[in-house]
Each structure stands twice: as structure tokens, then as C-alpha cells.
Design a protein around this motif. Structure first.
Motif, short mmCIF file in Angstrom:
data_model
loop_
_atom_site.label_atom_id
_atom_site.label_comp_id
_atom_site.label_asym_id
_atom_site.label_seq_id
_atom_site.Cartn_x
_atom_site.Cartn_y
_atom_site.Cartn_z
N UNK A 36 2.26 -7.82 -5.34
CA UNK A 36 1.77 -6.51 -4.72
C UNK A 36 3.10 -5.66 -4.51
N UNK A 37 4.20 -6.16 -4.23
CA UNK A 37 5.24 -5.10 -4.09
C UNK A 37 5.79 -4.62 -5.46
N UNK A 38 5.99 -5.83 -6.10
CA UNK A 38 6.72 -5.43 -7.36
C UNK A 38 6.14 -4.51 -8.42
N UNK A 39 4.77 -4.80 -8.40
CA UNK A 39 3.98 -3.88 -9.26
C UNK A 39 4.10 -2.30 -9.00
N UNK A 40 3.85 -1.83 -7.75
CA UNK A 40 3.75 -0.56 -7.65
C UNK A 40 5.35 -0.03 -7.57
N UNK A 41 6.36 -1.08 -7.35
CA UNK A 41 7.72 -0.52 -7.21
C UNK A 41 8.19 -0.50 -8.67
N UNK A 42 7.63 -1.27 -9.66
CA UNK A 42 8.17 -1.03 -11.21
C UNK A 42 7.39 0.23 -11.76
N UNK A 43 6.45 0.39 -11.31
CA UNK A 43 5.59 1.55 -11.51
C UNK A 43 6.46 2.92 -11.37
N UNK A 44 7.01 2.85 -9.97
CA UNK A 44 7.75 3.83 -9.53
C UNK A 44 9.09 4.11 -10.32
N UNK A 45 9.59 3.11 -10.56
CA UNK A 45 11.14 3.25 -11.12
C UNK A 45 10.77 3.61 -12.66
N UNK A 46 9.55 3.06 -13.03
CA UNK A 46 9.48 3.47 -14.60
C UNK A 46 9.07 4.80 -14.69
N UNK A 47 8.11 5.40 -13.81
CA UNK A 47 7.80 6.81 -13.82
C UNK A 47 9.07 7.76 -13.69
N UNK A 77 0.92 -1.16 0.03
CA UNK A 77 -0.08 0.11 0.18
C UNK A 77 0.99 1.14 -0.14
N UNK A 78 2.04 1.29 0.77
CA UNK A 78 2.75 2.54 0.77
C UNK A 78 3.50 2.56 -0.52
N UNK A 79 3.95 1.51 -1.43
CA UNK A 79 4.35 1.62 -2.48
C UNK A 79 3.42 1.89 -3.53
N UNK A 80 2.14 1.79 -3.46
CA UNK A 80 1.25 2.32 -4.41
C UNK A 80 1.05 3.86 -4.17
N UNK A 81 1.07 4.24 -2.79
CA UNK A 81 1.20 5.62 -2.83
C UNK A 81 2.23 6.38 -3.35
N UNK A 82 3.39 5.86 -3.11
CA UNK A 82 4.64 6.30 -3.86
C UNK A 82 4.45 6.52 -5.35
N UNK A 83 4.18 5.56 -5.86
CA UNK A 83 3.89 5.55 -7.43
C UNK A 83 2.91 6.62 -7.67
N UNK A 84 1.84 6.67 -6.97
CA UNK A 84 0.94 7.77 -7.31
C UNK A 84 1.45 9.11 -7.32
N UNK A 112 5.88 -18.89 -19.74
CA UNK A 112 5.74 -20.12 -19.07
C UNK A 112 4.13 -20.58 -18.93
N UNK A 113 3.87 -21.52 -18.91
CA UNK A 113 2.65 -22.06 -18.83
C UNK A 113 2.08 -22.19 -17.62
N UNK A 114 2.72 -22.30 -16.45
CA UNK A 114 2.26 -22.20 -14.93
C UNK A 114 3.31 -21.39 -14.47
N UNK A 115 2.48 -20.88 -13.15
CA UNK A 115 3.34 -19.86 -12.46
C UNK A 115 3.62 -18.59 -13.03
N UNK A 116 2.88 -18.00 -14.04
CA UNK A 116 3.08 -16.73 -14.67
C UNK A 116 2.50 -15.75 -13.71
N UNK A 117 3.38 -14.56 -13.55
CA UNK A 117 3.01 -13.46 -12.61
C UNK A 117 1.60 -12.89 -13.39
N UNK A 118 0.88 -11.96 -12.82
CA UNK A 118 -0.06 -11.43 -13.32
C UNK A 118 0.22 -10.27 -14.61
N UNK A 119 -0.54 -10.22 -15.41
CA UNK A 119 -0.23 -9.52 -16.79
C UNK A 119 0.52 -8.20 -16.52
N UNK A 120 -0.07 -7.57 -15.65
CA UNK A 120 0.09 -6.25 -15.44
C UNK A 120 1.70 -6.13 -14.96
#
Length: 1278
Positions: free
Chosen positions: A957-968, A915-922, A1004-1012
Motif C-alpha cells: 500500500x505504501x510502496x505502490x504509490x511511492x514507486x509510481x511517484x519515483x517513476x513519474x 492515501x497521501x502517497x496516492x495523492x502525491x503520485x496523482x 517466487x511461488x509464495x509470498x509474491x507481492x501484487x503484480x502491479x
């Protein structure tokens, strides 16, 4: 001779009638002064000579008497003057008339003589005349050997005493021996004589003086004779005169005692041996009740009532033994009209029955001997008659029976009897006659008693109908308009009387409703009365105690309360309000599951104010102690219910409830002050005694509950000052208030504080001190935005208690935060009031946001998510509030702390880290582009990359907002900062290794992370590769990608993965632009590969077939017509053709001239009107023109030119203008147009487009959040 002339004169047809009044043989000798001057012309002298004359016929005498009577009636004064001329003549005339009365046996002449004598005596008013007449009567009675001829004399005496009541005393005192002759007449075997004697006795005993003198005569002689005569009377005349005498006797206690004692002696004698012929008075009256004569029945009932008026307990038993109650009940259904009842206090058999109800044995006899069925049938019969008085008396009797019946003896032995009685009462209370309805209300109150309703099954629906009819009748009356006139007007006084009548009617209605509530409470303790035992299991449970109880609550809400409040506006009746509040009090017990909701509704309807006003108005000192107790009890139960179920916070502890209960129990009875006086008590800064302090506590609690429910009946400003004084007084005396009182105090301060008013520093200090001594802030917290404002806008309170207050706020806040989280920033829907208030506080003091960051980190997940949504919404809606640096700095501290404490597994440190990382990315997302990254931003990049390196691909849950922050961070800064940021990120080998794993999981057929998350990984890798290649940055770790899998993913894309395809295309485009020579990304084949064909060597690492397959895949993706994906496809196709053209122009031209390209253009251009003005289509057309593809002919160029000419270019976005300008330039440079006019049009279009394209502004928002993924449009497009 005179007789013959008189007879001839009477029979002569031509003679005048008045001539018959004169004695013609003697009239000529008479002086004219004895002749009446008007008609009828009577001569007194003629009458004196004619009436005693034996030879004159009785008819002639009757005519003369009749004429004289008429003259007396028409010309009383003239006749009196005529007779009073000579007293001797007057006395002689009276004596002559009396003699005629005694000697003539003709009844009609006797009646005329009596009438003339009575009129003459009363008109003359001469003592001598009266004495003469009394003496004549006395002598006549004394001289009679028997009473045979005494009827006329006795009748004359009775009517004379009736006409001149004073004669009763004179007759007894001066002619006392006449009483013996009256006794003789009473035993004489002639009922006419007996009736005359009783009539005379009745007139004598009507005088108190005469009655006292005749007391001994009655005791010794008259009493037994009278009872015997009354018992044996056969004629109605004698019966009525006996009852008349009895009624006169019954006016005096002594005579009642004599008659009843005589009756008792007779009864006791009869029980032993008893001589026949003596009948006690109750049996005599019962005999008359048994007659079918209505007059006798009414008169006997009046006599029974007259006896019971003197001493019900003493004399009722005799009547009960005589079976009078049963006979009265059987008589009442006959419907005795009230019009025949004498105007006595209690004039009907029904009232006589009610008098008997004062004794204990009555109800037993009523039930076992008469039966309640008879009473109910009587009542039903009465109500069918058009006789208001009869209705009233029947209801009065029924009410008395219901009231007096002992509880241990059931009056109604079956529910059917109850139903009949209830329906009769329902009919009665609906009567349009107010007096009848009022009596019905009293009967209903008595009927609603547990012992009357205990016959199973209890008919709750019938009771509902009865109560509803009662309330509806009262509601109809209360809604009748009143005609008010100016003060003192007669109709205004009538209106005042009408209000009083309404108040009495309302009081009776409320008493009945209170009895219904009491009945429900008593039945709650009876399991057998809970519901109808004969109801089918599948039937709806309507006829139950629960349904009846809920009906009572609903009826009180919809009928009782409006009626009482309407009356309260017109008049104030303490008794009405006392019963009303006791009803409300009982409803808390009757419907316990609704008491909280009911209490809130009462509080919101100003009932706290109402109860306090009643106490202040009527209960000062010791006055109206019952009302004070009822008000206090009502307030106590309502306040306890309100405290037990607060609006939004959880239920209080048992300890808190006990404290509140003790404060209210001790304080409420002592409060009888109005609002200003209560405020003055709170404001007292002098030393406050314990009793006064307790009243202060109680007053504060009442104000607190009233203000919570919007009942603000005292000034906010004055209350604000009073509460401050109260807190300072506590501090001065070193006292610590109960927690519930302190909770009320700070809530009232928060509610009453205006925007411009500030708390005194001393008050803030006192609050802080009290709060520090509080074990948990939850104990004094009330959920309200203004209370939050009080804590957060005072720095001293915010620093110490802001974190806990905000945590409590989000714990109890019920706004739908999920709806806010799903709304895009452009939507801007109306915020809930509580959220809007919170945002206003944030804008006033942005440092509060740091507390929210701490809450996100340390609070439970549900609370932290609420805080995150609020913060995100606030930042989206308040872009002018610059808090990025503040939040980033605080977040850096939190992140450093987590990494230091938890080392290699910070993901397990706090569940709220995502949640903190989500806020940071926002926060990063809302930053302006082309902004330099400062040292804090660089540190954050380092820490977030370090955090990512410690995670696995499963930590989405951690990587998605973190990647967003790095990308922005990489795309929202200057070129120099981009290079420095990329260098920092490339130095994290763990991050590069993670990205390699992430990219490999795409296929990968299995164990693939979320598309986002995969989208972000591909975009981030493309960005890293571009920055490394552009700046020749040092690479610490390479990243391998299987080229075959990339091409396969684009040739056969996943369903509903347009964004993922766009991200992979951006990665491939970067690789193509770098000629597959990136130092960071190594594209390798999948597994062992056969040697490439000679023609493929030049395209390595691609093959011709791979190029063609990729082009087909891009064409398929373009057909999806997704804007972002189309931009990515066109960009990749441009890079691909550039790459192929540089190595093999023939292959590039072959690819560009594929016939499928023409079909692709047709498909894209059919998307809608002016679809060719889309920038991605223009870029694609430009590409085909550049490579001289047959897909673009002059016809398409003409369509574009025509469309551009007809379009307002100022309305087109900058990207479209630039793409259009590029297309026209490419067409012109390639010489595609052979038509001169079209070429001129093209030139003109270029000239108009050139300045616009050069000045075109980039889009206002380049960085978007698509789902969970942050995407830069320019990164995808350019």
C-alpha cells in the motif's frame, strides 16, 4: 197543489234544471232584486219559502241547497250582495238554514247546510250574523234533553271556529256554559258525537287565550274524561280528533304537566289497587303505536316527541316504563314515510326515539329490551327504500343511540353485529343525497368508539372500508366543480353556500377520521386488540391494528390532506383546520415508526407555514384558543420528530432534545405573528426581554426546519439581515444562545447568503466567539454545501474551524465516492450536486486543499479515503488549477514529520499514509513533461526513497504509490533533472536492496507481492539502470538479477500479466542495449552452470538456445496483440537482434529468417483492415527487412504501399507516421523492390511522409496509470 207542480216540474223531461231552483208557485210575486243575475239563477226569496215548506221533498231541498252552495263558490261577491241587501232577511235566512240543519236527519242535507252556513258566515263577515248563529247553537244545545241530536250542532260549531279562529275566545267568554254540554257529549256513547266534541275542543285549545281560560275546566273535568275517551276510541275519526286535541294541549307546559301527572297518579294507583278504566297517556299512545295504521303511528310519535320537547328528563321515564322505546324501534323498520308526517319540529317515530335518548335509562332499555339488532335491521330496511327523509331519520336515531350509550355497557356484543352496522353506515355514507351522507357521517363518528368496537375479533378491515367510504364520499364532493360568476350574481351566492356546505361536510368527515385515529390509539393499549386472534399463523397479517394504523396514515396522506388543502384554497374554516391538525397530531402517536418520514413530508409540503398562518390569522389575543393549542401541539410534535431524525447528521443527544422541547413548549403558544412581523422581532437590536428572546429562539427554530425542507416562506434577503441582527443583539447583551438555536442561525445565514453578499466582520466575529465557546462543532453543524461554503470562504472561520467542518462534511456525506474513483479522467461523468458544490469552493480557495491533506493524514480510514477520492477527482477535472507545488510542499512537511517521529517504521505511523502517497503520485502524474525538478521536488524524491527503504515488500500500500511517484519523477522532467534525480535515488542503498528483493519475488511461488507492485519495481529498475549507464552515475549498491529466471518468465509468462511481461521486457531490453555491462544491475546465472559451448561464448551471457527460446517467447507474446506488450516485444526483439548481430551475424540472420516469423506476420496482419498501419507491426516488418528475412516479401511491401496511398495520412498518429517512414526507408535502402513502378510509388510515399514524420508530435499524454501502475509509453516503446 204547489208540491205537485214542483214535483211535476222536477220530473218533466223538457224543463230546465235551473227552474228547479225556483219556487214556481211564489216566484212570480218576488222582486227581481232577489234573483241572482247569473247562472245558477237562484232566488233568495224562493229559497226562504221553499226550504221550510214541509211539503217540498228532501230531494228538492237538497238541490236548492246545492245550487246555492255552487253560486256561493262561483259568484261569492254577487251572492253576498244578494243576501246583504236586508239584514233582517239575512238573519232570517241563517236562522232558517240552522233550523233545517237541526230538524233534518238526512246526513247529506246536514252537510250542505253546514257548508253553506260556514261559507255564508265567512263571506258576509257580519257580527250580527255570527252572534245569531252562536245564539242558535247555544239555545239548541241547552234545550236538548240528551246529546243524541247534537252531532250536527257540534260539527257546525267546530267548523265555524276552525273557519273563524277568533270565535274560540268569544265562544269561551260569552258562552262558557257550553263547556258543560261538551262534557256531556264527551261521555255520550256515540263516537261520532265524541269525535265532534274533541274536534271542537281542539279548535278552542288552539287559541292561547281560550286555552288559558279553559285551564281550570281541563284540570277539574276534561282531563280524565279525555284520557278515557282516547283510550276507548274505536273509530279512526275519534282517534284522529283525540290526537289532534292532544297535540294542541301539548303545546303548553301546564297541560303537559297535568296530563303526565294524571298518568303518574293513575300508574301509582294501579300499582296499589287501581280502579279499572283509567289509562295513563304513555300507554294510550303505545296502543296507537301498536295499531297498523300509519297515520295513527306517526301522530302518536309526534305527540310523544311533543311531550319530550318540554322536559325529557322529567317525562321520559314514564314512556320508558310504558315500553315506548322498544315499540318505536319496532315501528321504525316499517318505514313510516316522511310525506305523511305533519310539519312538526320532530315529525317521525325515529325523532321521538331520539328525544328519549336524553335520559340515562334509555340506552339500557334500548339494549336489553329493544336490542341494537332491531335498530340496525331498521336502518338497513330504511336504506333500501326510496325515501330520503326516512334515511335521514333512521341515521339520526342510530347516531343518538351510539352517542348516548354508556361506555361501561357494550352495545354490540359480537363482531358480526359490528360488521352489519358498519356495512349499513358504509352504504349510507355513499348515498348520492348530500343530507343523507351528512347524517351518516355523524353516525360513523359515534360508531368509531372503543366500547362499540371492543367485541373480539376487532374487524379492522371492515373499519378500513368504512373509513375509506367516508373519505371517498367527501373527496367526490370536494372535486365537484363550482360555477363562479361576477360578484353579486345569484349563482355566485349559490356557490358560496355550496362552499359552506362542503366545509360542514368536510368538518364532519374529519371528526369521523379523528375518532378512527383515537380508536387506534386506544387499542394500542389493549394487547388483545392488536390482531385477530383467530387468524391462521401462516396467513398474512392484514386484519391487525398495525395494518389499520398504517392505513390511516396512508388515507390521511392521499385523501385527507388533499381535501383540506383544496378547501383551504376556497375558504377558511377554523373548526375544520382545528380538527385537521388534531388528526395529524394523533398520527404521530398512531404510527410511531413512520413519524419521522411523515414529519419530513409534512414539512416539505409547507405545513410549518400553514400552522403559522393559522395562528397569525385566528389566534391573536385570546381568540380561538383551542385552535392555537392544536396548532402549537402539532408544530411541537412535528418539530421534535424532525430534530430527532435530521437529514444526514446523527441523532441529537437527549440533552439537545430536552432543550428543543423546552424552547418549543414555551415559545409556540406565544407566537401568532406573520412572517414580516417575525422578521421584525428577530431584527430588534434594542434590549430584548427574556420572553421576547424565547419567542426569537422559537421562530428561528421554525425557520430553520422550514428551510431545511425547502419551505422558504420568508424572503432570503430579509431573513439574512434579521439573523445577523439577532446574533449581534446576543453579542451586545452578552448572551450565549442555546446550541440548537445557534445551529439554526448559522445554517440560515449560509442558506440565505447570496454570492454577492458578505457577512459583516462584526457578525463573523460574533460567530467565531460563539463557536469558540462550543464544546464540539458537531453540536452546531448542519450538513449542507452552503454551510461548508460559509466556513471555508471566510478566512477567519476557515483557519480556526475549517479542518473540523471538512471532517464533519466527509463524515456525513453519502455520495458514492467509489464510483468517482473508478472513472478515468476521459470519462467525465456528471458529478453529484454536493461534490460539484465542493469543487466550486475548492476553485475559489485552493488553500483548502491543504486542509484536505491534513484530513487524509489524520482522519479515520473511511473519511480519509473519501477525501482522497474527492481530491483526485478534483485534480483530474481541474487541470488548470496549479496546486502541485502547494500540495508537494505540504506533503513534504507531513512526510518529514512522520520520518522524524517514527524513525525506521513510518508505515505504522499513520494508516492513511498510503492515501497521501496516492495523492502525491496523482499530482506528479498530472505534471507537464520536460519540467525541471526544483529543490522541493528533489527533497520529496529523497524523502520518498528514504520511506521506501524502510519498508518491506509486504508494504504494497505504501510502496505502490511511492514507486509510481519515483517513476513519474524520473520520466516527466528534463534530461538534466533526470540525471540529478537518478543520482539522488541511487544513493539510497536501502531502496536498491528493496528493489533486489522485489525482483527476486517475481518468480517466487509464495509470498509474491501484487503484480502491479512487481511491474513498478521492474520499470523503476530499468529506469535506474538506463540513467546510471547514460550518466555514469556513482553506484553505492549493486542489484543482482537471475538471468535464467528472466528468460524463463518471458518464455512461460503468467496468465493475465501482460503489463508485468512488458515491464520485464523493458528491463531486458535495457540490459541488452547496455550489453549486460551495467554497473548497477548484475545479471547472474541461476546456480551452478556447465561451461558454455564454443559457439555460445561469443553471445555470453546468453546462449544460442536461450536466444532462440527467447525469440519464441516474444513471438508468443506478440500473438496476444496487446498494444503495450507488442511495443515492448518489438523493442526487445530489436535490441536482441542488434546484440546478437554485433557478436554473431549468422545467428542473427538465422533468427530473423525463422519460418515462424512468416506465420507470425500472417497472424498479426489478420487482426483487421489496415492492421499493417499499426506502429508495432511496422517496426517488426522494418526489423525483418533490415535482416533480409524471408518473412517480408515484395507482396507485403506492395500491400503497405497501397494501404498508405489510400489512407489520409493526416489522420494517423505521429508514432505510426514515424514507423511507416522508417519502414519505407529500410525497404528502399535494402533494394527489396525490383518492380520499377513500385519503386516509384515508394519514392513518392517517402517524399510525402518525410515532412510529416519530422513534424510528428508526441502523444498528448505519455504517462498513463494502468490499474495501479504508472507507465510511460515512450519508455516502453522507444
Amino acid at each position: 197543489m204547489a208540491v205537485r207542480e214542483a214535483a211535476a216540474g222536477l220530473s218533466g223531461p223538457g224543463r230546465d234544471e235551473e227552474a228547479a231552483l225556483l219556487f214556481e208557485n211564489a216566484h212570480y210575486r218576488h222582486d227581481s232584486r232577489w234573483l241572482l243575475p247569473v247562472s245558477p239563477r237562484c232566488c233568495l226569496a224562493c229559497a226562504l219559502e221553499l226550504l221550510p215548506e214541509p211539503g217540498v221533498s228532501l230531494v228538492r231541498k237538497k238541490h236548492v241547497l246545492s245550487g246555492f252552495r255552487d253560486a256561493l263558490m262561483k259568484h261569492a261577491s254577487l251572492v253576498v250582495q244578494l243576501v246583504a241587501q236586508d239584514q233582517r232577511v239575512c238573519i232570517h235566512f241563517v236562522s232558517m238554514l240552522f233550523g233545517l240543519l237541526c230538524n233534518v236527519e238526512d246526513g247529506s242535507i246536514t252537510d250542505l247546510c253546514i257548508e253553506v252556513l260556514i261559507q255564508l258566515t265567512t263571506q258576509l263577515k257580519l257580527e250580527q250574523t255570527i252572534h245569531c248563529l252562536l245564539d242558535e247553537c247555544h239555545k239548541e244545545l241547552c234545550s236538548m234533553p240528551s246529546m243524541r241530536g247534537s252531532l250536527a250542532t257540534l260539527t257546525l260549531l267546530g267548523k265555524l271556529v276552525d273557519a273563524v279562529p277568533a270565535l274560540a275566545d268569544k265562544l269561551v267568554m260569552e258562552h262558557g256554559d257550553l263547556m258543560e254540554h261538551l262534557l256531556r257529549g264527551l261521555v255520550y256513547p256515540n263516537e261520532g258525537v265524541q269525535a265532534s266534541v274533541c274536534y271542537l275542543y281542539g279548535k278552542l285549545y288552539s287559541s292561547p287565550v281560550a286555552a288559558e281560560m279553559l285551564l281550570g275546566h281541563f284540570r277539574e273535568k276534561l282531563c280524565p274524561l279525555f284520557l278515557s275517551t282516547m283510550d276507548g276510541a274505536q273509530t279512526k275519526e275519534l282517534q284522529i280528533n283525540c290526537l289532534g286535541l292532544l297535540k294542541q294541549l301539548l303545546k303548553y307546559d301546564l297541560f303537559v304537566s297535568m296530563l303526565m301527572n294524571k298518568s303518574a297518579l293513575v300508574e301509582s294507583a294501579e300499582s296499589v289497587e287501581g280502579p279499572p278504566g283509567e289509562t295513563p297517556l304513555p300507554l294510550v299512545l303505545k296502543k296507537l303505536l301498536l295499531s297498523r295504521d300509519e297515520t295513527l303511528q306517526v301522530a302518536s310519535a309526534q305527540c310523544i316527541t311533543a311531550v319530550l320537547v318540554h322536559s325529557p328528563a322529567k317525562h321520559a321515564l314514564a314512556f320508558i316504563h310504558a315500553d315506548i322505546p322498544a315499540q318505536l324501534v319496532r315501528t321504525a323498520p316499517g318505514g313510516l314515510p316522511a310525506t305523511v308526517c305533519c310539519p312538526e319540529t320532530l315529525p317521525s317515530p325515529g325523532k321521538a326515539g331520539r328525544r328519549l335518548l336524553g335520559t340515562d335509562p334509555w340506552p339500557l332499555l334500548c339494549h336489553f329490551e329493544a336490542g341494537i339488532e332491531s335498530v340496525v335491521r331498521s336502518l338497513q330496511g330504511n336504506l333500501r327504500m326510496n325515501n330520503t327523509e326516512l334515511h335521514k331519520q333512521g341515521l339520526l336515531l342510530f347516531a343518538e343511540i351510539l352517542t348516548r350509550q354508556p361506555e361501561e355497557i357494550k352495545l354490540f356484543t359480537s363482531s358480526a353485529m359490528c360488521r352489519d352496522a358498519g356495512r349499513a353506515l358504509r352504504e349510507a355514507v355513499s348515498s348520492p343525497v348530500l343530507e343523507v351522507a351528512a347524517e351518516a357521517l355523524k353516525a360513523i363518528s359515534a360508531f368509531l368508539r372503543k366500547d362499540h368496537q371492543s367485541a373480539l375479533p376487532v374487524l379492522y378491515k371492515e373499519l378500513q372500508g368504512l373509513v375509506k367510504a367516508m373519505l371517498s364520499r367527501c373527496a367526490d364532493l370536494s372535486q365537484t366543480p363550482l360555477n363562479w360568476r361576477p360578484l353579486g350574481h345569484a349563482s355566485n351566492r349559490n356557490s358560496e353556500r355550496a362552499i359552506l356546505r362542503r366545509g360542514k361536510f368536510l368538518l364532519n368527515t374529519l371528526e369521523g377520521f379523528r375518532n378512527a385515529c383515537r380508536l387506534a390509539m386506544e387499542f394500542q393499549r389493549e394487547p388483545s386488540a392488536q390482531e385477530n386472534p383467530f387468524t391462521a399463523p401462516s396467513a398474512e397479517k392484514e386484519d391487525t391494528l398495525e395494518a389499520f394504523s398504517e392505513f390511516l396514515l396512508s388515507a390521511c396522506d392521499s385523501l385527507c390532506i388533499p381535501m383540506v388543502m383544496r378547501y383551504w384554497e376556497q375558504a377558511t374554516h377554523p373548526a375544520v383546520m382545528e380538527v385537521f391538525l388534531s388528526v395529524l397530531h394523533s398520527l404521530f402517536v398512531i404510527v410511531p415508526h413512520m413519524k419521522e418520514k411523515f414529519s419530513k413530508k409534512l414539512a416539505a409540503s409547507s405545513f410549518i407555514r400553514l400552522a403559522l398562518e393559522l395562528k397569525a390569522r385566528f389566534c391573536s389575543g385570546l381568540s380561538h384558543s383551542a385552535l392555537n393549542q392544536v396548532c402549537s401541539s402539532f408544530l411541537y410534535y412535528m418539530c421534535i420528530s424532525l430534530f430527532s431524525a435530521p437529514e444526514k447528521t446523527g441523532p441529537p443527544s437527549q440533552e439537545e432534545l430536552c432543550a428543543v422541547s423546552e424552547l418549543l413548549q414555551h415559545g409556540l403558544p406565544q407566537i401568532s405573528s406573520r412572517g414580516p412581523e417575525s422578521l421584525a422581532l428577530l431584527s430588534d437590536r434594542q434590549y430584548v426581554e427574556e420572553a421576547a428572546r424565547q419567542r426569537q429562539y422559537c421562530i428561528l427554530l421554525l425557520f430553520y426546519l422550514a428551510y431545511i425542507h425547502e419551505d422558504r416562506f420568508v424572503s432570503k434577503t430579509k431573513l439574512f439581515m434579521a439573523v445577523q441582527s439577532f446574533l449581534l443583539s446576543l453579542q451586545d447583551q452578552g448572551e450565549r444562545p442555546p446550541l440548537v438555536v445557534f445551529r439554526a442561525s448559522i445554517y440560515l445565514l449560509a442558506i440565505c447568503q447570496d454570492k454577492d453578499d458578505a457577512l459583516d466582520e462584526a457578525v463573523v466575529g460574533a460567530i467565531r466567539k460563539f463557536l469558540e465557546d462550543t464544546p464540539d462543532l458537531h453540536r452546531v453543524y448542519t450538513h449542507h454545501p452552503l454551510l461548508l461554503r460559509l466556513f471555508l470562504l471566510h478566512p477567519e472561520l476557515m483557519r480556526r474551524f475549517g479542518h473540523r467542518v471538512l471532517e464533519l462534511w466527509f463524515s456525513w456525506e453519502e455520495s458514492s465516492y467509489e464510483e468517482l474513483d473508478g472513472v478515468p479522467s476521459a470519462g467525465q461523468p456528471t458529478l453529484p450536486a454536493s461534490v460539484a458544490a465542493l469543487f466550486h469552493i475548492f476553485r475559489s480557495s485552493p488553500s483548502i486543499l491543504l486542509i484536505l491533506l491534513d484530513l487524509i493524514c489524520s482522519s479515520p480510514m473511511d473519511i480519509a479515503r473519501k477525501v482522497l477520492i474527492v481530491l483526485k477527482t478534483f485534480l483530474r477535472r481541474n487541470e488548470d488549477v496549479q496546486v502541485g507545488g502547494l500540495i508537494r510542499g505540504h506533503f513534504l512537511m507531513i512526510l518529514q514529520h512522520l520520518l522524524v517521529e517514527h524513525g525506521s517504521s513510518p508505515s505504522g505511523a499513520s494508516g492513511n499514509l498510503p492515501l497521501l502517497l496516492n495523492l502525491l503520485s496523482l499530482v506528479q502524474l498530472r505534471n507537464e513533461s520536460e519540467q525541471e525538478l526544483d529543490s522541493m521536488a528533489m527533497k520529496l524524491l529523497h524523502q520518498v526513497s528514504k520511506l521506501c527503504g524502510t519498508c518491506s515488500p509486504a508494504d504494497s500500500d505504501i510502496l505502490q504509490p511511492s514507486f509510481n511517484f519515483l517513476y513519474c519523477s524520473l520520466h516527466q522532467t528534463t534530461l538534466g533533472s533526470q540525471r540529478r534525480a537518478a543520482a539522488v535515488l541511487l544513493s539510497s542503498t536501502a531502496l536498491i536492496e528493496l528493489l533486489e528483493k522485489m525482483l527476486a519475488l517475481t518468480w517466487a511461488e509464495e509470498g509474491s507481492p501484487r503484480t502491479g507492485l512487481l511491474c513498478s519495481a521492474w520499470l523503476l529498475t530499468a529506469s535506474f539502470s538506463a540513467q546510471q549507464h547514460k550518466g555514469s552515475l556513482q553506484v553505492h549498491q549493486t542489484l543482482s538479477v537471475e538471468l535464467d529466471q528472466v528468460l524463463k518468465a518471458l518464455s512461460v509468462p503468467k496468465k493475465k500479466a501482460a503489463l508485468l511481461s512488458a515491464a520485464i521486457l523493458r528491463f531486458l531490453r535495457t540490459a541488452l542495449q547496455q550489453n549486460f555491462s551495467s554497473a548497477l544491475v548484475a545479471l547472474r546465472p541461476s546456480g551452478a552452470q556447465s561451461p558454455p559451448a564454443p559457439e555460445d561464448t561469443v553471445l555470453a551471457p546468453l546462449g544460442t538456445s536461450q536466444v532462440l527460446s527467447l525469440v519464441i517467447g516474444l513471438q508468443n507474446l506478440l500473438v496476444q496483440k496487446d498494444p503495450l506488450l507488442s511495443h515492448a516485444c518489438v523493442g526487445c526483439l530489436e535490441a536482441l537482434l542488434d546484440y546478437v548481430h554485433a557478436r554473431s551475424p549468422d545467428v542473427a540472420l538465422h533468427v530473423a529468417c525463422q519460418p515462424w516469423n512468416r506465420f507470425l506476420m500472417f497472424t498479426l496482419l489478420e487482426a483487421g483492415e489496415n492492421s499493417f498501419l499499426k506502429p508495432e507491426i511496422l517496426r517488426l516488418m522494418t526489423l525483418f527487412v533490415r535482416f533480409r528475412s524471408s518473412s517480408i516479401l515484395s507482396q507485403e511491401v506492395g500491400h503497405v504501399l497501397q494501404g498508405a496511398a489510400s489512407t489520409d495520412l493526416s489522420t494517423l498518429p505521429g508514432s505510426t507516421l514515424q514507423a511507416l517512414h522508417g519502414f519505407f526507408l529500410q525497404v528502399q535502402s535494402m533494394g527489396l523492390l525490383t518492380d520499377h513502378s513500385m519503386a516509384q510509388t515508394l519514392q513518392a510515399s517517402l517524399e510525402s511522409l518525410s515532412p510529416r514524420a519530422s513534424l510528428a508530435q508526441p502523444p498528448l499524454q505519455d504517462m498513463l496509470c494502468l490499474g495501479e501502475v504508472s507507465v510511460s509509453l515512450s519508455h516502453i516503446r522507444d
